[in-house]
Scaffold this motif. Structure first.
Motif, PDB file in Angstrom:
ATOM      1  N   TRP A 186       5.871  12.251  -2.361  1.00 50.29           N
ATOM      2  CA  TRP A 186       4.449  11.945  -2.364  1.00 50.29           C
ATOM      3  C   TRP A 186       4.035  11.544  -3.774  1.00 50.29           C
ATOM      4  O   TRP A 186       4.720  11.857  -4.755  1.00 50.29           O
ATOM      5  CB  TRP A 186       3.624  13.159  -1.944  1.00 50.29           C
ATOM      6  N   THR A 198      -0.683  11.322  -1.767  1.00 48.84           N
ATOM      7  CA  THR A 198      -0.442  10.173  -0.885  1.00 48.84           C
ATOM      8  C   THR A 198       1.050  10.092  -0.597  1.00 48.84           C
ATOM      9  O   THR A 198       1.865  10.063  -1.513  1.00 48.84           O
ATOM     10  CB  THR A 198      -0.903   8.851  -1.528  1.00 48.84           C
ATOM     11  N   LYS A 199       1.397  10.041   0.660  1.00 53.14           N
ATOM     12  CA  LYS A 199       2.806  10.070   1.061  1.00 53.14           C
ATOM     13  C   LYS A 199       3.449   8.691   0.918  1.00 53.14           C
ATOM     14  O   LYS A 199       2.825   7.664   1.192  1.00 53.14           O
ATOM     15  CB  LYS A 199       2.927  10.532   2.511  1.00 53.14           C
ATOM     16  N   SER A 212       2.225   5.059   1.925  1.00 50.57           N
ATOM     17  CA  SER A 212       1.766   4.991   3.310  1.00 50.57           C
ATOM     18  C   SER A 212       0.243   5.159   3.339  1.00 50.57           C
ATOM     19  O   SER A 212      -0.409   5.235   2.298  1.00 50.57           O
ATOM     20  CB  SER A 212       2.421   6.108   4.130  1.00 50.57           C
ATOM     21  N   ASN A 213      -0.300   5.233   4.525  1.00 48.69           N
ATOM     22  CA  ASN A 213      -1.745   5.461   4.684  1.00 48.69           C
ATOM     23  C   ASN A 213      -2.075   6.949   4.808  1.00 48.69           C
ATOM     24  O   ASN A 213      -3.234   7.306   5.014  1.00 48.69           O
ATOM     25  CB  ASN A 213      -2.254   4.720   5.921  1.00 48.69           C
ATOM     26  N   ILE A 214      -1.055   7.796   4.698  1.00 46.92           N
ATOM     27  CA  ILE A 214      -1.271   9.237   4.825  1.00 46.92           C
ATOM     28  C   ILE A 214      -1.733   9.793   3.478  1.00 46.92           C
ATOM     29  O   ILE A 214      -0.999   9.752   2.491  1.00 46.92           O
ATOM     30  CB  ILE A 214       0.015   9.949   5.286  1.00 46.92           C
ATOM     31  N   LYS A 215      -2.934  10.267   3.429  1.00 43.19           N
ATOM     32  CA  LYS A 215      -3.528  10.749   2.193  1.00 43.19           C
ATOM     33  C   LYS A 215      -4.244  12.074   2.428  1.00 43.19           C
ATOM     34  O   LYS A 215      -4.925  12.251   3.438  1.00 43.19           O
ATOM     35  CB  LYS A 215      -4.493   9.715   1.626  1.00 43.19           C
TER      36      LYS A 215
END
Length: 220
Positions: A186, A198-199, A212-215
């Motif tokens: 991350w 944020t991953k 990625s969009n994973i936050k």
């Protein structure tokens, strides 16, 4: 005669104390902006750890298994010592003609194990980075989440472990602000109020990491 002797002894002691004050204290120092949450340096850094011994100064950083050794210059140290905890040293930050600059290095307390006979001890340095940068209590969706000194994440359903990545290696595929969470990569960054995670997407070999969009936004 006794008075003259006492005065001479006093002058000698005072002179020795002043000379000692002008010298760097022995110990391990770290680039201040490497540890400053509110002014965190996210560019490439060459040397970020300095070990001061009785007669040597050893610089460690990107290549953690060996250090650049120089003899101490006590005359130079007079101009480069701000106080007992902060010294000035030159290091490379970023790239280009202006990348070599004089920076503040702060003395680390009770951290002798960070540097050993093999260079920077990764395990010990990670413990220090975890403790200095991440460890603490945060709020996420009205829930208190605790990042503990031993690398555990408590009171979170999905986040279980964390480990800050030291900046080792001249070829780096990610942003320099990387942390392993649940053994996945991350990016971490700070604002005045938040710790933002944020991953990264899984990457192919020889490919730069992509976010990625994973936050997850945690309140500090």
């Amino acid at each position: 005669m006794k008075k003259i002797t006492l005065i001479l002894i006093s002058i000698i002691i005072s002179s020795c104390q002043n000379n000692q004050k002008d010298k760097f204290d022995e110990g391990i120092y770290c680039l201040k902006s490497y540890l400053d949450k509110d002014n965190f340096e996210n560019r490439y850094i060459d040397y970020f750890l300095v070990k001061v011994t009785k007669d040597k100064i050893i610089y460690y950083g990107t290549v953690n298994t060996w250090g650049h050794i120089s003899n101490r210059n006590f005359e130079s140290e007079k101009k480069s010592k701000i106080n007992d905890s902060i010294i000035l040293q030159t290091t490379q930050i970023g790239f280009g003609p202006d990348s070599f600059t004089t920076q503040k290095f702060i003395k680390l307390k009770n951290c002798d194990k960070i540097v050993d006979g093999n260079g920077i001890n990764r395990e010990e340095f990670v413990k220090y980075l975890n403790r200095s940068l991440i460890t603490g209590n945060y709020k996420f969706e009205n829930r208190n989440i605790e990042f503990t000194e031993d690398g555990k994440i408590k009171k979170s359903d999905s986040l279980k472990t964390f480990s800050v990545n030291p900046r080792f290696g001249t070829c780096w595929w990610y942003d320099y602000r990387t942390i392993e969470i649940n053994k996945e990569i991350w990016k971490f960054e700070f604002t005045k109020k938040n710790l933002i995670l944020t991953k990264y997407l899984k990457r192919n070999e020889e490919e730069l990491g992509k976010l990625s969009n994973i936050k997850i936004v945690l309140n500090r």
